[in-house]
Design a protein around this motif. Structure first.
Motif, short mmCIF file in Angstrom:
data_model
loop_
_atom_site.label_atom_id
_atom_site.label_comp_id
_atom_site.label_asym_id
_atom_site.label_seq_id
_atom_site.Cartn_x
_atom_site.Cartn_y
_atom_site.Cartn_z
N THR A 101 0.83 -1.20 0.00
CA THR A 101 0.00 0.00 0.00
C THR A 101 0.87 1.25 0.00
OG1 THR A 101 -0.10 -0.01 2.43
CG2 THR A 101 -1.87 -1.16 1.25
N GLY A 102 0.23 2.40 -0.29
CA GLY A 102 0.93 3.67 -0.25
C GLY A 102 1.67 3.97 -1.54
N ILE A 103 2.45 5.05 -1.54
CA ILE A 103 3.14 5.49 -2.75
C ILE A 103 4.26 4.54 -3.17
CG2 ILE A 103 2.59 7.91 -2.35
CD1 ILE A 103 5.42 8.30 -1.29
N PHE A 104 4.71 3.70 -2.25
CA PHE A 104 5.77 2.74 -2.57
C PHE A 104 5.22 1.35 -2.86
CE2 PHE A 104 7.97 5.92 0.11
CZ PHE A 104 8.91 6.34 -0.81
N LEU A 218 1.54 1.44 -16.99
CA LEU A 218 0.63 2.59 -16.95
C LEU A 218 0.10 2.81 -15.54
CD1 LEU A 218 -1.39 1.92 -20.24
CD2 LEU A 218 0.58 3.42 -19.90
N SER A 219 0.51 1.97 -14.63
CA SER A 219 0.09 2.08 -13.23
C SER A 219 1.07 2.97 -12.48
CB SER A 219 0.07 0.68 -12.61
OG SER A 219 1.40 0.20 -12.46
N PRO A 220 0.84 3.17 -11.18
CA PRO A 220 1.79 3.96 -10.38
C PRO A 220 3.21 3.42 -10.39
CG PRO A 220 -0.28 3.70 -9.20
CD PRO A 220 -0.38 2.84 -10.42
N LEU A 221 3.43 2.20 -10.93
CA LEU A 221 4.77 1.64 -10.98
C LEU A 221 5.70 2.49 -11.84
CD1 LEU A 221 4.41 -2.25 -11.29
CD2 LEU A 221 5.28 -0.93 -9.38
N ILE A 226 10.79 5.33 -11.94
CA ILE A 226 11.63 6.50 -12.17
C ILE A 226 12.34 6.91 -10.88
CG2 ILE A 226 11.61 8.96 -12.76
CD1 ILE A 226 9.28 8.34 -14.67
N ALA A 227 11.58 6.88 -9.77
CA ALA A 227 12.17 7.23 -8.48
C ALA A 227 13.27 6.23 -8.10
CB ALA A 227 11.09 7.25 -7.40
N LEU A 228 13.03 4.95 -8.37
CA LEU A 228 14.04 3.92 -8.07
C LEU A 228 15.29 4.14 -8.92
CD1 LEU A 228 14.85 1.33 -6.61
CD2 LEU A 228 13.68 0.02 -8.41
N ALA A 229 15.10 4.52 -10.18
CA ALA A 229 16.24 4.77 -11.07
C ALA A 229 17.09 5.93 -10.56
CB ALA A 229 15.74 5.07 -12.48
N LEU A 230 16.45 7.01 -10.15
CA LEU A 230 17.19 8.16 -9.61
C LEU A 230 17.89 7.78 -8.32
CD1 LEU A 230 14.60 11.01 -10.29
CD2 LEU A 230 16.60 10.38 -11.65
N PHE A 231 17.26 6.93 -7.52
CA PHE A 231 17.88 6.44 -6.29
C PHE A 231 19.13 5.64 -6.61
CE2 PHE A 231 18.36 2.83 -3.36
CZ PHE A 231 18.62 3.51 -2.18
N VAL A 232 19.06 4.78 -7.64
CA VAL A 232 20.21 3.97 -8.05
C VAL A 232 21.38 4.87 -8.44
CG1 VAL A 232 21.09 2.41 -9.83
CG2 VAL A 232 18.88 1.97 -8.76
N ILE A 233 21.09 5.92 -9.22
CA ILE A 233 22.15 6.81 -9.68
C ILE A 233 22.83 7.52 -8.52
CG2 ILE A 233 22.62 8.92 -11.01
CD1 ILE A 233 20.34 8.06 -12.89
N VAL A 294 16.39 0.65 -16.18
CA VAL A 294 17.31 0.53 -17.31
C VAL A 294 17.14 1.71 -18.26
CG1 VAL A 294 17.92 -0.83 -19.34
CG2 VAL A 294 17.44 -1.97 -17.18
N ILE A 295 15.90 2.02 -18.58
CA ILE A 295 15.61 3.10 -19.53
C ILE A 295 16.05 4.45 -18.96
CG2 ILE A 295 13.78 4.33 -20.76
CD1 ILE A 295 12.22 1.67 -20.77
N VAL A 296 15.66 4.73 -17.72
CA VAL A 296 15.94 6.04 -17.12
C VAL A 296 17.43 6.24 -16.90
CG1 VAL A 296 15.55 7.51 -15.10
CG2 VAL A 296 13.65 6.21 -16.07
N THR A 297 18.11 5.23 -16.34
CA THR A 297 19.55 5.40 -16.09
C THR A 297 20.33 5.48 -17.41
OG1 THR A 297 19.88 2.99 -15.89
CG2 THR A 297 19.46 4.22 -13.86
#
Length: 317
Positions: A101-104, A218-221, A226-233, A294-297
């Motif tokens: 549940t929630g934003i995560f 197309l879901s909140p995923l 994108i947030a996970l990708a920025l976190f990885v960087i 993969v795409i974002v990074t």
């Protein structure tokens, strides 16, 4: 057509993956309908991945220069150590079956482990050809060790998230070890298997795409990915930059260039779930998140590398 695919960051992985996802989204019963070889091609992730790992092993050789080994070792060990710390922390705050549940919602330890532990070696090598030295570009050789689900399994086991039987570890590494042994025993065998490193990527990417329903993206995923990708960087980039400066004797450019998620990492969640059923419930969402990473990074890391080199890089002679 090949030039257009190459112009897309991680295109050799992303394009077949997207085609497979289109098949899964709009024709989910196609594998069963066609059956035979077509079904095998659309659903054969594990055997194709096994052959690919063998070819990767054959491509890794020990006759490298001291500079290349120092650069490679610094980047690989820093990335893996950072990934272990991040996965260990995540294991204490994220439930074993992921956040519901929630934003995560959709985030799992499996997704984090697969996103942070593999560097896009091709992207790194191309960036170093532009912004670094040939020795720095050659650090790609040891980055191949991160390929496949083995390192992700080791991270999950070391963080106490999962317990894999010894034979599972042996089974996961055997194709790589066999390829490594044969490639180093006979250069002609290395040359024979070397083309498989790139040639097989579109095939397991297509099979992997056939497990992804695009409605998921197309879901909140999408925002979470994108947030996970920025976190990885950020989370891997800072330690990599420091390690490149302090240990690798570089200017940090190689560090930021290695702060990406490899295209092959998209296969890891389902590959791990295939031998560790406790991850089945989170594997599909983890696959979607890693694909977004993969795409974002692949887009953001080259931009940041160029900006970093412009600000801190040494002039090339």
């Amino acid at each position: 057509m090949k030039d257009k695919i190459d112009s897309i960051p991680g295109g050799i992985m992303i394009v077949p993956l997207f085609v497979g996802a289109l098949c899964r989204t709009f024709a989910p019963n196609a594998p069963a309908y066609f059956s035979g070889f077509t079904q095998g091609l659309m659903t054969g992730i594990i055997p194709i991945l096994a052959v690919w790992l063998f070819c990767i092993g054959a491509s890794v050789h020990v006759s490298t220069t001291r500079t290349v080994l120092r650069k490679s070792g610094t980047l690989v060990l820093t990335k893996l150590l950072t990934a272990w710390v991040l996965v260990s922390i995540a294991a204490h705050v994220i439930p074993p079956d992921g956040i519901k549940t929630g934003i995560f919602a959709g985030l799992s330890i499996l997704a984090i482990a697969c996103a942070v532990d593999m560097t896009n070696g091709g992207l790194y090598a191309s960036l170093m050809q532009s912004f670094g030295s040939s020795e720095e570009a050659g650090a790609f050789v040891l980055l191949s060790i991160e390929s496949g689900p083995l390192m992700s399994m080791i991270l999950l086991g070391a963080a106490g998230v999962a317990h894999f039987k010894l034979q599972i570890f042996i089974g996961a590494i055997l194709p790589f070890v066999a390829g490594f042994a044969l490639g180093n025993l006979d250069p002609k065998l290395r040359a024979l298997f070397l083309p498989g490193c790139k040639m097989l990527i579109p095939f397991f990417a297509f099979a992997l795409g056939n497990t992804i329903d695009l409605h998921t993206l197309l879901s909140p995923l999408a925002a979470l990915g994108i947030a996970l990708a920025l976190f990885v960087i950020v989370a891997t980039g800072i330690p990599l930059i420091l390690a490149d400066i302090v240990i690798g004797k570089g200017n940090g450019t190689a560090g930021i260039a290695a702060a990406s998620t490899a295209g092959a990492a998209v296969a890891n969640p389902l590959a791990i779930a295939a031998i560790a059923p406790q991850f089945l419930s989170t594997a599909k969402q983890a696959t979607a998140l890693v694909a977004i990473c993969v795409i974002v990074t692949s887009i953001v890391v080259p931009i940041l590398t160029g900006l970093w080199h412009q600000q801190f890089g040494k002039p090339r002679l």
